[in-house]
Design a protein around this motif. Sequence first.
Motif, PDB file in Angstrom:
ATOM      1  N   VAL A 195       0.842  -1.201   0.000  1.00 32.84           N
ATOM      2  CA  VAL A 195       0.000   0.000   0.000  1.00 32.84           C
ATOM      3  C   VAL A 195       0.875   1.248   0.000  1.00 32.84           C
ATOM      4  O   VAL A 195       0.631   2.204  -0.749  1.00 32.84           O
ATOM      5  CB  VAL A 195      -0.945   0.000   1.214  1.00 32.84           C
ATOM      6  N   TRP A 236       2.488   1.746  -3.522  1.00 40.98           N
ATOM      7  CA  TRP A 236       1.585   2.272  -4.556  1.00 40.98           C
ATOM      8  C   TRP A 236       1.101   3.680  -4.230  1.00 40.98           C
ATOM      9  O   TRP A 236       0.857   4.479  -5.135  1.00 40.98           O
ATOM     10  CB  TRP A 236       0.409   1.325  -4.761  1.00 40.98           C
ATOM     11  N   THR A 237       0.985   3.996  -2.946  1.00 39.86           N
ATOM     12  CA  THR A 237       0.665   5.365  -2.549  1.00 39.86           C
ATOM     13  C   THR A 237       1.738   6.312  -3.037  1.00 39.86           C
ATOM     14  O   THR A 237       1.461   7.462  -3.410  1.00 39.86           O
ATOM     15  CB  THR A 237       0.540   5.448  -1.011  1.00 39.86           C
ATOM     16  N   GLN A 273      -7.567   6.289  -1.421  1.00 41.74           N
ATOM     17  CA  GLN A 273      -6.798   5.252  -0.742  1.00 41.74           C
ATOM     18  C   GLN A 273      -7.574   3.941  -0.674  1.00 41.74           C
ATOM     19  O   GLN A 273      -7.024   2.868  -0.927  1.00 41.74           O
ATOM     20  CB  GLN A 273      -6.442   5.717   0.672  1.00 41.74           C
ATOM     21  N   ILE A 317      -5.920   2.398  -4.143  1.00 37.15           N
ATOM     22  CA  ILE A 317      -4.674   1.817  -3.645  1.00 37.15           C
ATOM     23  C   ILE A 317      -4.920   0.535  -2.860  1.00 37.15           C
ATOM     24  O   ILE A 317      -4.419  -0.541  -3.210  1.00 37.15           O
ATOM     25  CB  ILE A 317      -3.917   2.839  -2.778  1.00 37.15           C
ATOM     26  N   ARG A 318      -5.692   0.624  -1.803  1.00 41.38           N
ATOM     27  CA  ARG A 318      -5.870  -0.538  -0.934  1.00 41.38           C
ATOM     28  C   ARG A 318      -6.638  -1.660  -1.632  1.00 41.38           C
ATOM     29  O   ARG A 318      -6.357  -2.843  -1.412  1.00 41.38           O
ATOM     30  CB  ARG A 318      -6.567  -0.132   0.367  1.00 41.38           C
ATOM     31  N   ALA A 352      -3.842  -3.181  -4.215  1.00 44.31           N
ATOM     32  CA  ALA A 352      -2.411  -3.188  -3.894  1.00 44.31           C
ATOM     33  C   ALA A 352      -1.731  -4.512  -4.222  1.00 44.31           C
ATOM     34  O   ALA A 352      -0.552  -4.534  -4.610  1.00 44.31           O
ATOM     35  CB  ALA A 352      -2.193  -2.848  -2.427  1.00 44.31           C
ATOM     36  N   MET A 360      -5.833  -1.196 -11.069  1.00 42.63           N
ATOM     37  CA  MET A 360      -5.469  -0.025 -10.275  1.00 42.63           C
ATOM     38  C   MET A 360      -5.333   1.209 -11.160  1.00 42.63           C
ATOM     39  O   MET A 360      -5.788   2.308 -10.807  1.00 42.63           O
ATOM     40  CB  MET A 360      -4.165  -0.287  -9.529  1.00 42.63           C
TER      41      MET A 360
END
Length: 524
Positions: free
Chosen positions: A154, A157-158, A178, A182-183, A186, A193
């Motif tokens: 996470v 990718w954040t 998020q 992302i979450r 991930a 994504m």
Amino acid sequence: MNPHSAATPVRRRVLTGLGGGTALALAPAGASAASASRTASAAQATALATATATTDPALHLLRRATFGPTPALLAEVRAAGTTGWLDAQLAPLTQVSDTAMEAVLARWPSLGWKTWQVRERLPQFGSWDVMFDLLESHLARALFSRRQLFETAVDLWTNHLVVPVPSSEVWDNAHLFQRDVIRKHALGRYSDMLNAAARHPAMLKVLDNADSHKKAPNENYGRELLELHTVGVGGYTEVDVKMSALALTGLGVDSESGLYSYKPQRRFVGAVKVMGWSHANTSAEGGDAVVTSYLNYLATHPATANRIATKLAVRYVSDTPPSTLVTKLAQAYLANGTAIAPVLRVLFLSPEFAASAGQKVRTPYEDALASIRILGLRPEPAPAPGESDLRDLLWYTGTFGQAPMGWPAPNGYPDVATAWGGASGTVNRWNFHLGLAGNWTLKAMTRPDVTSLVPSPLPTTYAALVDALAATLLLTLTTAQRDAICRFVDHAPTDVLKAGSAAVTWRLPSIVALLLDSPNFATR
């Protein structure tokens, strides 16, 4: 809580003894900043050059796949086996129970609010309250979740699909970016994504595509999509950038609801071609499907596979990963339809990973998290809004130069050791270690007393004490490092240690802090 008021004056520690085996010195608080900075820079350079690598495969895996090993977690990995633990971590929702973390997350009900609810429920339009809830929860998950590999992904990718927080552009939707981009993806498919990011108001606002129009296309998102999110520099031309911007027109945000809205009236119609992808793009109404085709092409491009493979290898293996590993990871990425979990499995089971111990250094953010985890801090009792230790920790990470989601540019924080060698950040981290060990920092979190690190029965010599403390902190010291710490407390390594001595009472926090300052602890 104001971190300034909670801090206790400390002395700056110069770790030349811990890094290179020379004398350990202390710079008093009144020493000049320039002098302290020069000493810290030299100490860190020495430290990075002399970090010791672990030969324990379980500990090596935990240093890379978590935000810091703990004795309990190490025992768990030994019981399950490294491959068994890894496989469970790669399927966290079904294989790793995280009920304690879920209970902590109940402290931030705003994370489940929809955009219109944020706007309706907060007293002031543009309030940053939900964004700070997001940042606190991000820290809490990194610190306390049992799904540690997932949380490191996470964070990666954040830092790849960057949406800076806090920011007035995303005050009402950053928490949803998020959660839903992302979450959600991930460890899933990168193509999913990428598509989710392209249709999220946060990304569309941050990179200006929400304002892009066929009559005046904004190239910002079209360029960053190519340069940062997919194929990378060198794989496209300026003509491709212009076509990329046209291909993304129509992806917008509804001004009233704040939600994603495809706007055909803004859509460019006509043939589009970017690199090896082309589309007739004959109708405004069909533009959203064209975007999907374009994004899927980019996600599955060999250059993107290589870029994602390199990013994963830099994060988990080495600042300069072997080309053999990058090739294997890129092949796994494409063979598995851009799914990330299979790529990570190849990475962690590779001989290149096994051989990479000692080749990564923790960033300041990771150093802070690992320090908290190894000292056994746990979530504080439910605090008042805005008054939590996690809010203080957010402030501290800012002083290190690496607050979560705090990088303002779309390229994300660097993940190589040379980027974090500044003296100021090093001294701040050292003082943070001492504050943690002395219970002057993050005082509301529950924790064992530092004296619990001292074994019973008491070691017979100062050398044995330092070695025992290091082992509890999952560190192995060189003889020079151990002896330097003994000299710091004014004793020879072979001196007899007595109950009640300064080393196990008022000077114990300083010894623990020095161990956390060491290059051995800085090694990821």
